[in-house]
Scaffold this motif. Sequence first.
Motif, PDB file in Angstrom:
ATOM      1  N   MET A   1       0.858  -1.116  -0.027  1.00 30.84           N
ATOM      2  CA  MET A   1       0.102   0.225  -0.053  1.00 30.84           C
ATOM      3  C   MET A   1       0.944   0.988  -0.092  1.00 30.84           C
ATOM      4  O   MET A   1       1.857   1.318   0.815  1.00 30.84           O
ATOM      5  N   GLU A   2       0.467   2.074  -0.771  1.00 34.81           N
ATOM      6  CA  GLU A   2       1.318   3.341  -1.004  1.00 34.81           C
ATOM      7  C   GLU A   2       0.737   4.354  -0.270  1.00 34.81           C
ATOM      8  O   GLU A   2      -0.580   4.761  -0.526  1.00 34.81           O
ATOM      9  N   MET A   3       1.452   5.255   0.430  1.00 37.63           N
ATOM     10  CA  MET A   3       1.066   6.348   1.196  1.00 37.63           C
ATOM     11  C   MET A   3       1.506   7.603   0.451  1.00 37.63           C
ATOM     12  O   MET A   3       2.627   7.846  -0.127  1.00 37.63           O
ATOM     13  N   ALA A   4       0.785   8.461   0.244  1.00 33.09           N
ATOM     14  CA  ALA A   4       0.962   9.826  -0.400  1.00 33.09           C
ATOM     15  C   ALA A   4       0.811  11.176   0.301  1.00 33.09           C
ATOM     16  O   ALA A   4      -0.337  11.225   1.078  1.00 33.09           O
ATOM     17  N   LEU A   5       1.643  12.044   0.351  1.00 38.14           N
ATOM     18  CA  LEU A   5       1.443  13.299   0.858  1.00 38.14           C
ATOM     19  C   LEU A   5       0.603  14.372  -0.111  1.00 38.14           C
ATOM     20  O   LEU A   5       1.053  14.370  -1.298  1.00 38.14           O
ATOM     21  N   ILE A   6      -0.486  14.723   0.438  1.00 36.99           N
ATOM     22  CA  ILE A   6      -1.392  15.709  -0.368  1.00 36.99           C
ATOM     23  C   ILE A   6      -1.415  16.899   0.498  1.00 36.99           C
ATOM     24  O   ILE A   6      -2.364  17.148   1.321  1.00 36.99           O
ATOM     25  N   PRO A   7      -0.647  18.107   0.293  1.00 34.07           N
ATOM     26  CA  PRO A   7      -0.842  19.137   0.977  1.00 34.07           C
ATOM     27  C   PRO A   7      -2.121  20.353   0.802  1.00 34.07           C
ATOM     28  O   PRO A   7      -2.603  20.151  -0.286  1.00 34.07           O
ATOM     29  N   GLY A   8      -2.661  20.568   1.858  1.00 33.42           N
ATOM     30  CA  GLY A   8      -3.851  21.378   1.844  1.00 33.42           C
ATOM     31  C   GLY A   8      -3.558  22.767   1.957  1.00 33.42           C
ATOM     32  O   GLY A   8      -2.262  23.202   1.600  1.00 33.42           O
ATOM     33  N   TYR A   9      -4.310  23.871   2.072  1.00 31.57           N
ATOM     34  CA  TYR A   9      -4.328  25.167   2.025  1.00 31.57           C
ATOM     35  C   TYR A   9      -3.064  25.708   3.150  1.00 31.57           C
ATOM     36  O   TYR A   9      -2.183  26.269   2.724  1.00 31.57           O
ATOM     37  N   ARG A  10      -3.419  25.248   4.281  1.00 31.62           N
ATOM     38  CA  ARG A  10      -2.244  25.683   5.250  1.00 31.62           C
ATOM     39  C   ARG A  10      -0.971  25.316   5.105  1.00 31.62           C
ATOM     40  O   ARG A  10      -0.034  25.787   5.313  1.00 31.62           O
ATOM     41  N   ASP A  11      -0.828  23.980   4.477  1.00 37.85           N
ATOM     42  CA  ASP A  11       0.398  23.501   4.035  1.00 37.85           C
ATOM     43  C   ASP A  11       1.124  24.352   2.923  1.00 37.85           C
ATOM     44  O   ASP A  11       2.319  24.449   3.262  1.00 37.85           O
ATOM     45  N   LEU A  12       0.651  24.999   2.201  1.00 39.21           N
ATOM     46  CA  LEU A  12       0.828  25.657   0.996  1.00 39.21           C
ATOM     47  C   LEU A  12       0.913  27.303   1.611  1.00 39.21           C
ATOM     48  O   LEU A  12       2.043  27.953   0.940  1.00 39.21           O
ATOM     49  N   PHE A  13      -0.188  27.770   1.780  1.00 42.73           N
ATOM     50  CA  PHE A  13      -0.189  29.249   1.895  1.00 42.73           C
ATOM     51  C   PHE A  13      -0.379  29.816   3.307  1.00 42.73           C
ATOM     52  O   PHE A  13      -0.611  30.939   3.442  1.00 42.73           O
ATOM     53  N   ILE A 130     -10.811  22.315   0.378  1.00 41.23           N
ATOM     54  CA  ILE A 130     -11.166  21.189   0.661  1.00 41.23           C
ATOM     55  C   ILE A 130     -10.392  20.020   1.070  1.00 41.23           C
ATOM     56  O   ILE A 130     -10.650  19.348   1.856  1.00 41.23           O
ATOM     57  N   ILE A 131      -9.112  20.061   0.364  1.00 41.42           N
ATOM     58  CA  ILE A 131      -8.014  19.154   1.142  1.00 41.42           C
ATOM     59  C   ILE A 131      -7.770  19.455   2.356  1.00 41.42           C
ATOM     60  O   ILE A 131      -7.857  18.366   3.355  1.00 41.42           O
ATOM     61  N   GLU A 132      -7.933  20.576   2.864  1.00 43.57           N
ATOM     62  CA  GLU A 132      -7.438  21.060   4.270  1.00 43.57           C
ATOM     63  C   GLU A 132      -8.685  20.398   5.158  1.00 43.57           C
ATOM     64  O   GLU A 132      -8.328  19.655   6.072  1.00 43.57           O
ATOM     65  N   GLU A 133     -10.082  20.615   4.935  1.00 46.45           N
ATOM     66  CA  GLU A 133     -10.998  20.124   5.571  1.00 46.45           C
ATOM     67  C   GLU A 133     -10.997  18.652   5.654  1.00 46.45           C
ATOM     68  O   GLU A 133     -11.377  17.999   6.568  1.00 46.45           O
ATOM     69  N   VAL A 134     -10.909  17.831   4.433  1.00 49.99           N
ATOM     70  CA  VAL A 134     -10.979  16.370   4.417  1.00 49.99           C
ATOM     71  C   VAL A 134      -9.721  15.771   5.517  1.00 49.99           C
ATOM     72  O   VAL A 134     -10.113  14.872   6.235  1.00 49.99           O
ATOM     73  N   ASN A 135      -8.590  16.472   5.012  1.00 53.60           N
ATOM     74  CA  ASN A 135      -7.612  15.884   5.819  1.00 53.60           C
ATOM     75  C   ASN A 135      -7.572  16.141   7.490  1.00 53.60           C
ATOM     76  O   ASN A 135      -7.527  15.301   8.294  1.00 53.60           O
ATOM     77  N   GLY A 136      -8.499  17.220   7.714  1.00 56.33           N
ATOM     78  CA  GLY A 136      -8.755  17.521   9.193  1.00 56.33           C
ATOM     79  C   GLY A 136      -9.737  16.829   9.752  1.00 56.33           C
ATOM     80  O   GLY A 136      -9.406  16.262  10.861  1.00 56.33           O
ATOM     81  N   LYS A 137     -10.589  16.239   9.001  1.00 56.53           N
ATOM     82  CA  LYS A 137     -11.739  15.561   9.501  1.00 56.53           C
ATOM     83  C   LYS A 137     -11.064  14.044   9.777  1.00 56.53           C
ATOM     84  O   LYS A 137     -11.359  13.269  10.794  1.00 56.53           O
ATOM     85  N   GLN A 138     -10.228  13.483   8.803  1.00 55.91           N
ATOM     86  CA  GLN A 138      -9.462  12.314   8.925  1.00 55.91           C
ATOM     87  C   GLN A 138      -8.400  12.321  10.220  1.00 55.91           C
ATOM     88  O   GLN A 138      -8.257  11.218  10.829  1.00 55.91           O
ATOM     89  N   GLY A 139      -7.737  13.602  10.366  1.00 51.17           N
ATOM     90  CA  GLY A 139      -6.939  13.554  11.325  1.00 51.17           C
ATOM     91  C   GLY A 139      -7.838  13.328  12.809  1.00 51.17           C
ATOM     92  O   GLY A 139      -7.365  12.941  13.800  1.00 51.17           O
ATOM     93  N   ASN A 140      -8.915  13.972  12.741  1.00 52.12           N
ATOM     94  CA  ASN A 140      -9.626  14.061  14.316  1.00 52.12           C
ATOM     95  C   ASN A 140     -10.215  12.639  14.423  1.00 52.12           C
ATOM     96  O   ASN A 140     -10.348  12.293  15.602  1.00 52.12           O
ATOM     97  N   LEU A 141     -10.571  11.884  13.380  1.00 49.48           N
ATOM     98  CA  LEU A 141     -10.952  10.513  13.570  1.00 49.48           C
ATOM     99  C   LEU A 141      -9.772   9.635  14.289  1.00 49.48           C
ATOM    100  O   LEU A 141     -10.093   8.856  15.114  1.00 49.48           O
TER     101      LEU A 141
END
Length: 331
Positions: A1-13, A130-141
């Motif tokens: 299984m491959e894990m990928a980093l996908i940056p959200g808004y805060r990661d970039l800006f 959207i990336i920021e929000e989805v990643n945040g929800k997963q992080g909270n879980l």
Amino acid sequence: MEMALIPGYRDLFGEPIQSYEEWLQNIPSPLGALIAITFNRELDISHDAHVQANLIQKIAWRFTHEQRTTISNAFQQYRARTQGKYHNNFFERWYLLEMVVRELNRNAVFEPVDLGPQQEYNILMAYSLIIEEVNGKQGNLVLATAQSTKDDLFAYRMVWTGLLYQFQFQERTDPAYEFYKLASILLFACDKFRPQLKQYLNEMGMKTIGQLMGSFAQIATGAIQPGEDPIFRSLKYYHPLPGVDDTHLKASAINLNVLEGVKISDLRKFPMFFSPGKGYIVIDQGFYFKKIYRGTQFDLRSKSDLASIDGGAYNSDIAEYVLEKDASNLS
């Protein structure tokens, strides 16, 4: 299984300067949804190793020099911070589908006044949120799971919590197998539920099993093959011929069936989008392929007198015949 980093808004800006809705205040929701659908379909049909770079180039080709510099610097700095672990993934299926849902729920319908380069830049900013929000929800879980240390299944929950959400978008199905199961369930219904099958076909604007299968086949084949648009090869709209009943297409269009409170699960039931003046377009290849058999199984019951019988018994009979007796012959 491959894990990928996908940056959200805060990661970039850094900290967001506007909300999602503020970034897209000048863009009508149908257009925002179509853009997200188009990018998702590009991922569906493209096997190019450079698809991510190509998508960035397509959305950024009209950016100003300042905007290009901002985007370029943001990604370069993120690559440096992650010490080479970032491999340029940015547009991904689960985020784009979340954006489709967000646009359907935003439901801002108006004639656009400004479709200049700034709006394309705004779309990119909104997508990164959207990336920021989805990643945040997963992080909270994951954080919630990490606190359940006394749970006997703690170790398994820690392993799977972060993966299950993504699994539903990584799972792929074989369209040929889905059509085999479709033929099987229709033949089963023809034998066991002939009056109800006729009701269902009438509800779908069809007269025969062959017409229903042909409609599915036309759309599924088109979902695999690239279209003729020179920039976005995935763009392919379906236009019923004059006088042809388009009930079956209407029954699959999300924006003609769910008018508020749209969820990802709704896209599974209605994996097409209707654009006035253009036609119907597949939102997601995988979701449409799964609808071929599973959607027919549920629609056959919900759109006929079978709705009055026990759902458990109905599903059990279907599963026994289609999945255990008939489809097992393929192995």
